[in-house]
Design a protein around this motif. Structure first.
Motif, PDB file in Angstrom:
ATOM      1  N   UNK A  56       0.867  -1.175   0.000  1.00 46.18           N
ATOM      2  CA  UNK A  56       0.000   0.000   0.000  1.00 46.18           C
ATOM      3  C   UNK A  56       0.911   1.235   0.000  1.00 46.18           C
ATOM      4  N   UNK A  57       0.901   1.900  -1.141  1.00 48.11           N
ATOM      5  CA  UNK A  57       1.804   3.039  -1.303  1.00 48.11           C
ATOM      6  C   UNK A  57       1.073   4.340  -0.953  1.00 48.11           C
ATOM      7  N   UNK A  58       1.660   5.098  -0.031  1.00 50.36           N
ATOM      8  CA  UNK A  58       1.025   6.356   0.372  1.00 50.36           C
ATOM      9  C   UNK A  58       1.947   7.512   0.000  1.00 50.36           C
ATOM     10  N   UNK A  59       1.468   8.406  -0.819  1.00 49.51           N
ATOM     11  CA  UNK A  59       2.208   9.604  -1.249  1.00 49.51           C
ATOM     12  C   UNK A  59       3.539   9.272  -1.910  1.00 49.51           C
ATOM     13  N   UNK A  60       3.680   8.096  -2.474  1.00 54.72           N
ATOM     14  CA  UNK A  60       4.985   7.689  -3.037  1.00 54.72           C
ATOM     15  C   UNK A  60       6.076   7.812  -1.975  1.00 54.72           C
ATOM     16  N   UNK A  61       5.716   7.672  -0.727  1.00 59.57           N
ATOM     17  CA  UNK A  61       6.692   7.890   0.341  1.00 59.57           C
ATOM     18  C   UNK A  61       6.811   6.670   1.249  1.00 59.57           C
ATOM     19  N   UNK A  62       5.682   6.187   1.718  1.00 54.63           N
ATOM     20  CA  UNK A  62       5.756   4.963   2.522  1.00 54.63           C
ATOM     21  C   UNK A  62       5.029   3.850   1.773  1.00 54.63           C
ATOM     22  N   UNK A  63       5.600   2.652   1.886  1.00 50.73           N
ATOM     23  CA  UNK A  63       5.080   1.505   1.154  1.00 50.73           C
ATOM     24  C   UNK A  63       4.834   0.379   2.159  1.00 50.73           C
ATOM     25  N   UNK A  64       3.598   0.303   2.609  1.00 51.96           N
ATOM     26  CA  UNK A  64       3.262  -0.646   3.681  1.00 51.96           C
ATOM     27  C   UNK A  64       3.034  -2.021   3.075  1.00 51.96           C
ATOM     28  N   UNK A  65       3.639  -3.043   3.665  1.00 54.57           N
ATOM     29  CA  UNK A  65       3.518  -4.391   3.090  1.00 54.57           C
ATOM     30  C   UNK A  65       2.046  -4.809   2.992  1.00 54.57           C
ATOM     31  N   UNK A  66       1.322  -4.742   4.101  1.00 55.02           N
ATOM     32  CA  UNK A  66      -0.119  -4.922   4.044  1.00 55.02           C
ATOM     33  C   UNK A  66      -0.764  -4.465   5.343  1.00 55.02           C
ATOM     34  N   UNK A  67      -2.082  -4.225   5.302  1.00 51.65           N
ATOM     35  CA  UNK A  67      -2.825  -3.806   6.499  1.00 51.65           C
ATOM     36  C   UNK A  67      -3.948  -4.808   6.722  1.00 51.65           C
ATOM     37  N   UNK A  68      -4.080  -5.240   7.967  1.00 52.79           N
ATOM     38  CA  UNK A  68      -5.184  -6.142   8.306  1.00 52.79           C
ATOM     39  C   UNK A  68      -6.216  -5.399   9.124  1.00 52.79           C
ATOM     40  N   UNK A  69      -7.320  -6.085   9.373  1.00 54.28           N
ATOM     41  CA  UNK A  69      -8.365  -5.430  10.151  1.00 54.28           C
ATOM     42  C   UNK A  69      -7.801  -4.971  11.495  1.00 54.28           C
ATOM     43  N   UNK A  70      -8.492  -4.146  12.178  1.00 56.81           N
ATOM     44  CA  UNK A  70      -8.091  -3.538  13.446  1.00 56.81           C
ATOM     45  C   UNK A  70      -6.931  -2.566  13.266  1.00 56.81           C
ATOM     46  N   UNK A  71      -6.785  -2.023  12.071  1.00 53.68           N
ATOM     47  CA  UNK A  71      -5.761  -0.998  11.832  1.00 53.68           C
ATOM     48  C   UNK A  71      -4.358  -1.440  12.230  1.00 53.68           C
TER      49      UNK A  71
END
Ligand code: SF4
Length: 166
Positions: A56-71
């Motif tokens: 999950x790429x945010x602002x071409x700055x951070x690239x999160x591997x994945x997000x699960x429920x419960x944030x």
């Protein structure tokens, strides 16, 4: 982030691994392609957590591997060898999201090969340290040359070894 210099999660990771490596990376000196550890990391990335919505790429700055429920955001690593760097990479993601108004997120580092995971939270004191780290990163990448090479345990498995020591 209010600055024109984009600091990625990988840069924060490299800051804690080796400041010289950070400089090489930012100056686009790349030697990772053939490195065995990098190949294993890529394979792990492709074969782990297959059903998750990954990268999950945010602002071409951070690239999160994945997000699960419960944030809970997840970062996948193959070993715990440089865990401090991984922890600060995840803290940076939490810091970045907090700056965007999302402060109810926590992090997890997953080690699929070890079948373990570690929870990461952003404490108040981490925010201050993170700001110092980001300022230090800007200073390092703004240098015309990298810091002097100082040999450490990880050097022998680093893709830049030849560049530093031969
Ligand atoms: S070989 Fe060692 S000093 Fe050189 S970039 Fe890699 S970790 Fe840093």
């Amino acid at each position: 982030m209010d600055d024109d210099i984009r600091i990625t999660g990988v840069m924060v990771y490299y800051y804690f691994v080796c400041k010289r490596k950070l400089w090489y990376f930012k100056h686009e000196i790349q030697m990772e392609q053939g490195n065995e550890a990098v190949k294993i990391g890529k394979l792990l990335d492709e074969t782990s957590y297959g059903r998750e919505n990954k990268h999950i790429n945010i602002d071409q700055t951070i690239n999160i591997d994945f997000i699960r429920e419960s944030n809970v955001l997840h970062e996948v690593k193959k070993s715990k060898k440089i865990e401090e760097a991984s922890v600060w990479q995840v803290k940076y993601y939490l810091y970045y999201l907090k700056k965007k108004g999302m402060d109810c997120v926590t992090g997890k580092i997953d080690y699929p090969l070890l079948k373990k995971s570690v929870t990461v939270e952003l404490q108040d004191e981490d925010v201050l340290k993170m700001e110092e780290v980001l300022s230090d990163i800007k200073q390092i990448i703004g240098q015309s040359l990298p810091d002097e090479a100082r040999r450490k345990n990880i050097c022998k498995s680093c893709a830049y070894f030849d560049l530093c020591f031969i």
